[in-house]
Design a protein around this motif. Structure first.
Motif, PDB file in Angstrom:
ATOM      1  N   SER A  34     -10.068  -5.550 -15.832  1.00  0.00           N
ATOM      2  CA  SER A  34     -10.502  -4.526 -14.756  1.00  0.00           C
ATOM      3  C   SER A  34     -11.447  -5.582 -14.009  1.00  0.00           C
ATOM      4  O   SER A  34     -11.471  -4.868 -12.946  1.00  0.00           O
ATOM      5  N   ARG A  35     -12.097  -6.673 -14.670  1.00  0.00           N
ATOM      6  CA  ARG A  35     -13.260  -7.274 -14.161  1.00  0.00           C
ATOM      7  C   ARG A  35     -12.187  -8.473 -13.377  1.00  0.00           C
ATOM      8  O   ARG A  35     -11.890  -9.145 -12.088  1.00  0.00           O
ATOM      9  N   ILE A  36     -11.219  -8.674 -13.980  1.00  0.00           N
ATOM     10  CA  ILE A  36     -10.035  -9.896 -13.442  1.00  0.00           C
ATOM     11  C   ILE A  36      -9.645  -9.218 -12.034  1.00  0.00           C
ATOM     12  O   ILE A  36      -9.548  -9.780 -10.972  1.00  0.00           O
ATOM     13  N   VAL A  37      -8.616  -8.534 -12.267  1.00  0.00           N
ATOM     14  CA  VAL A  37      -8.261  -7.303 -10.759  1.00  0.00           C
ATOM     15  C   VAL A  37      -9.864  -6.952  -9.683  1.00  0.00           C
ATOM     16  O   VAL A  37      -8.706  -7.796  -8.444  1.00  0.00           O
ATOM     17  N   ILE A  38     -10.542  -6.773 -10.242  1.00  0.00           N
ATOM     18  CA  ILE A  38     -11.396  -6.798  -8.697  1.00  0.00           C
ATOM     19  C   ILE A  38     -12.165  -8.279  -8.438  1.00  0.00           C
ATOM     20  O   ILE A  38     -11.878  -8.179  -7.263  1.00  0.00           O
ATOM     21  N   GLY A  59     -13.909  -2.679  -2.537  1.00  0.00           N
ATOM     22  CA  GLY A  59     -14.487  -1.886  -3.878  1.00  0.00           C
ATOM     23  C   GLY A  59     -13.534  -0.847  -4.485  1.00  0.00           C
ATOM     24  O   GLY A  59     -12.671  -0.601  -5.950  1.00  0.00           O
ATOM     25  N   PRO A  60     -13.040   0.327  -4.010  1.00  0.00           N
ATOM     26  CA  PRO A  60     -11.844   1.297  -3.841  1.00  0.00           C
ATOM     27  C   PRO A  60     -10.697   0.824  -3.669  1.00  0.00           C
ATOM     28  O   PRO A  60     -10.012   1.458  -4.928  1.00  0.00           O
ATOM     29  N   LEU A  61     -10.310   0.148  -3.833  1.00  0.00           N
ATOM     30  CA  LEU A  61      -8.944  -0.657  -4.028  1.00  0.00           C
ATOM     31  C   LEU A  61      -9.073  -1.139  -4.959  1.00  0.00           C
ATOM     32  O   LEU A  61      -7.998  -0.665  -5.778  1.00  0.00           O
ATOM     33  N   GLY A  62     -10.049  -1.948  -5.679  1.00  0.00           N
ATOM     34  CA  GLY A  62     -10.049  -2.346  -6.855  1.00  0.00           C
ATOM     35  C   GLY A  62     -10.059  -1.503  -7.776  1.00  0.00           C
ATOM     36  O   GLY A  62      -9.333  -1.452  -8.805  1.00  0.00           O
ATOM     37  N   VAL A  66      -7.411  -0.957 -10.811  1.00  0.00           N
ATOM     38  CA  VAL A  66      -7.630  -1.338 -11.738  1.00  0.00           C
ATOM     39  C   VAL A  66      -6.730   0.316 -12.912  1.00  0.00           C
ATOM     40  O   VAL A  66      -6.085   0.009 -13.481  1.00  0.00           O
ATOM     41  N   MET A  67      -7.300   1.654 -11.974  1.00  0.00           N
ATOM     42  CA  MET A  67      -6.494   2.856 -13.017  1.00  0.00           C
ATOM     43  C   MET A  67      -5.577   2.325 -12.583  1.00  0.00           C
ATOM     44  O   MET A  67      -4.715   3.548 -13.489  1.00  0.00           O
ATOM     45  N   ALA A  68      -4.436   2.358 -11.776  1.00  0.00           N
ATOM     46  CA  ALA A  68      -3.327   2.119 -11.765  1.00  0.00           C
ATOM     47  C   ALA A  68      -2.566   1.086 -13.168  1.00  0.00           C
ATOM     48  O   ALA A  68      -1.753   1.389 -13.581  1.00  0.00           O
ATOM     49  N   ASP A 204     -28.048   0.650 -12.745  1.00  0.00           N
ATOM     50  CA  ASP A 204     -26.640   0.777 -12.000  1.00  0.00           C
ATOM     51  C   ASP A 204     -25.830  -0.315 -12.266  1.00  0.00           C
ATOM     52  O   ASP A 204     -24.296  -0.238 -12.306  1.00  0.00           O
ATOM     53  N   PHE A 205     -26.234  -1.290 -11.184  1.00  0.00           N
ATOM     54  CA  PHE A 205     -25.349  -2.824 -11.420  1.00  0.00           C
ATOM     55  C   PHE A 205     -24.808  -3.417 -12.634  1.00  0.00           C
ATOM     56  O   PHE A 205     -23.881  -3.083 -12.856  1.00  0.00           O
ATOM     57  N   ALA A 206     -25.741  -2.847 -14.074  1.00  0.00           N
ATOM     58  CA  ALA A 206     -25.286  -2.616 -15.499  1.00  0.00           C
ATOM     59  C   ALA A 206     -24.604  -1.899 -15.947  1.00  0.00           C
ATOM     60  O   ALA A 206     -23.274  -2.193 -16.608  1.00  0.00           O
ATOM     61  N   GLN A 207     -24.658  -0.698 -15.066  1.00  0.00           N
ATOM     62  CA  GLN A 207     -23.559   0.323 -16.140  1.00  0.00           C
ATOM     63  C   GLN A 207     -22.526   0.600 -15.120  1.00  0.00           C
ATOM     64  O   GLN A 207     -21.573   0.560 -15.950  1.00  0.00           O
ATOM     65  N   TYR A 208     -22.439   0.143 -14.354  1.00  0.00           N
ATOM     66  CA  TYR A 208     -21.012   0.312 -12.950  1.00  0.00           C
ATOM     67  C   TYR A 208     -20.743  -0.451 -12.796  1.00  0.00           C
ATOM     68  O   TYR A 208     -21.739  -0.894 -11.219  1.00  0.00           O
ATOM     69  N   PRO A 209     -20.644  -2.305 -13.019  1.00  0.00           N
ATOM     70  CA  PRO A 209     -20.494  -3.393 -12.487  1.00  0.00           C
ATOM     71  C   PRO A 209     -19.322  -3.330 -10.914  1.00  0.00           C
ATOM     72  O   PRO A 209     -19.439  -4.221  -9.587  1.00  0.00           O
ATOM     73  N   GLU A 210     -18.659  -2.615 -10.996  1.00  0.00           N
ATOM     74  CA  GLU A 210     -17.761  -2.461 -10.198  1.00  0.00           C
ATOM     75  C   GLU A 210     -18.323  -1.989  -8.517  1.00  0.00           C
ATOM     76  O   GLU A 210     -18.343  -2.031  -7.481  1.00  0.00           O
ATOM     77  N   SER A 211     -19.438  -1.287  -8.929  1.00  0.00           N
ATOM     78  CA  SER A 211     -20.055  -0.993  -7.454  1.00  0.00           C
ATOM     79  C   SER A 211     -20.823  -1.949  -6.919  1.00  0.00           C
ATOM     80  O   SER A 211     -20.933  -2.070  -5.237  1.00  0.00           O
ATOM     81  N   TYR A 212     -21.047  -2.901  -7.768  1.00  0.00           N
ATOM     82  CA  TYR A 212     -21.268  -4.225  -6.500  1.00  0.00           C
ATOM     83  C   TYR A 212     -19.900  -5.137  -5.613  1.00  0.00           C
ATOM     84  O   TYR A 212     -19.946  -5.263  -4.291  1.00  0.00           O
ATOM     85  N   TYR A 213     -18.737  -4.594  -5.485  1.00  0.00           N
ATOM     86  CA  TYR A 213     -17.691  -4.658  -4.944  1.00  0.00           C
ATOM     87  C   TYR A 213     -18.096  -3.615  -4.030  1.00  0.00           C
ATOM     88  O   TYR A 213     -16.643  -4.085  -3.347  1.00  0.00           O
ATOM     89  N   PHE A 214     -18.773  -3.267  -3.612  1.00  0.00           N
ATOM     90  CA  PHE A 214     -18.880  -1.702  -2.258  1.00  0.00           C
ATOM     91  C   PHE A 214     -18.913  -2.418  -1.056  1.00  0.00           C
ATOM     92  O   PHE A 214     -20.393  -2.881  -1.309  1.00  0.00           O
ATOM     93  N   HIS A 215     -18.937  -1.838   0.031  1.00  0.00           N
ATOM     94  CA  HIS A 215     -19.508  -1.472   0.928  1.00  0.00           C
ATOM     95  C   HIS A 215     -20.404  -1.647   1.337  1.00  0.00           C
ATOM     96  O   HIS A 215     -20.656  -0.070   1.174  1.00  0.00           O
ATOM     97  N   ASP A 216     -21.770  -2.127   1.866  1.00  0.00           N
ATOM     98  CA  ASP A 216     -22.771  -0.846   1.600  1.00  0.00           C
ATOM     99  C   ASP A 216     -22.904  -0.594   3.292  1.00  0.00           C
ATOM    100  O   ASP A 216     -23.874   0.443   3.489  1.00  0.00           O
ATOM    101  N   GLY A 217     -22.552  -0.604   4.088  1.00  0.00           N
ATOM    102  CA  GLY A 217     -22.465  -0.619   5.122  1.00  0.00           C
ATOM    103  C   GLY A 217     -22.906  -1.165   6.354  1.00  0.00           C
ATOM    104  O   GLY A 217     -22.996  -2.074   6.120  1.00  0.00           O
ATOM    105  N   THR A 218     -23.607  -0.971   7.138  1.00  0.00           N
ATOM    106  CA  THR A 218     -24.533  -0.930   7.925  1.00  0.00           C
ATOM    107  C   THR A 218     -25.489  -2.109   7.466  1.00  0.00           C
ATOM    108  O   THR A 218     -26.065  -1.736   6.145  1.00  0.00           O
TER     109      THR A 218
END
Length: 296
Positions: A34-38, A59-62, A66-68, A204-218
């Motif tokens: 999962s980490r390799i994919v994201i 983030g969402p695409l990754g 991973v789920m697929a 949150d970064f430790a529990q959900y590391p994939e959240s790092y790759y999400f865009h935060d907006g403006t």
């Protein structure tokens, strides 16, 4: 030979389940596949430039990829287990000719029926061990669906907490608090609240590391370009004469150090001090480095 083919399928299933375990249920470790994919999607997006990355689909695409990958991996692994034992290990409905429905695609069909808990019954296991293995696949499929839904429901609240912290920092910046205002009970309360928010984001970064790759907006709701102001507040209040402010400043500095440690160990690998890590965090998200002292 047929037995070895089934063993290969079992290994594929175990690799996928291990990745699910380390991604969702053991946050102190990182899932491998999962980490390799994201990370691959993140680095690919970096080649398009920061502005295009700001579209925010990595983030969402990754997570979708991973789920697929998990679903396809489990289905393919079990199909490889079934295939060497078709048709003699299964019973077929009267409308099907066993010799004509024993190809790899038919094994995949059986696997998809099992993992999706459809229970169509046109092809069913007959051998005793297959009658045990097939329901186990259905249980794994149900557990995988539940786990991925829980994963999604956990990631998005963590994003909300991170964006809330970024907005709070922006509000403080616009408020332009003076040193006199910070060196007071009210100022100490502000620093205390910030320390708690920063600590939650670290978790949150430790529990959900994939959240790092999400865009935060403006830039007004993104943490990367704003976290440097928090470090600036700790520098301004580090030697405060107000005891509560001085203590709150020390706690906030410790929370920032913990956040920098999580960012560096899990994502950035700079092995530098906090200012360098926060600057690298900003650059990795395609924004200007926060205003911090770059000396280590």
């Amino acid at each position: 030979m047929n037995g070895w083919i089934s063993v290969v399928g079992a290994v594929v299933v175990m690799v996928i389940l291990r990745d699910v375990f380390h991604t969702l249920w053991h946050p102190t470790r990182r899932g491998g596949l999962s980490r390799i994919v994201i990370v691959a999607l993140w680095r690919l997006s970096a080649r398009t430039g920061p502005r295009r990355r700001a579209a925010g689909i990595v983030g969402p695409l990754g997570m979708a990829c991973v789920m697929a990958m998990w679903a396809c991996g489990v289905a393919l692994g079990w199909a490889v287990i079934y295939w060497p034992h078709m048709p003699e290990g299964f019973v077929f409905s009267s409308a099907l000719e066993p010799a004509e429905h024993s190809r790899p695609v038919d094994a995949l069909y059986v696997s998809l029926v099992m993992v999706g808990t459809l229970g169509l019954g046109d092809i069913a296991p007959a051998e005793s061990w297959l009658r045990v293995v097939a329901p186990l696949e259905a249980l794994v499929g149900f557990a995988l669906l539940t786990a991925t839904v829980s994963w999604v429901l956990g990631v998005f609240p963590s994003l909300a907490r991170r964006r809330t912290l970024a907005l709070r920092i922006c509000h403080l910046r616009r408020a332009a608090l003076t040193d006199e205002e910070l060196n007071s009970d009210a100022g100490a309360a502000v620093l205390d609240a910030l320390a708690g928010d920063v600590a939650r984001v670290s978790v949150d970064f430790a529990q959900y590391p994939e959240s790092y790759y999400f865009h935060d907006g403006t830039s007004g709701s993104a943490l990367a370009p704003n976290i440097g102001y928090v470090a600036e507040l700790t520098d301004r209040t580090r030697n405060s004469r107000h005891p509560r402010t001085r203590i709150a400043s020390a706690v906030l500095a410790a929370a920032l150090d913990d956040l920098a440690t999580v960012l560096d160990e899990r994502f950035l690998r700079t092995r530098g001090e906090r200012p360098r890590i926060l600057a690298a965090y900003a650059r990795d998200h395609g924004v200007e480095a926060p205003h911090t002292d770059e000396r280590e």
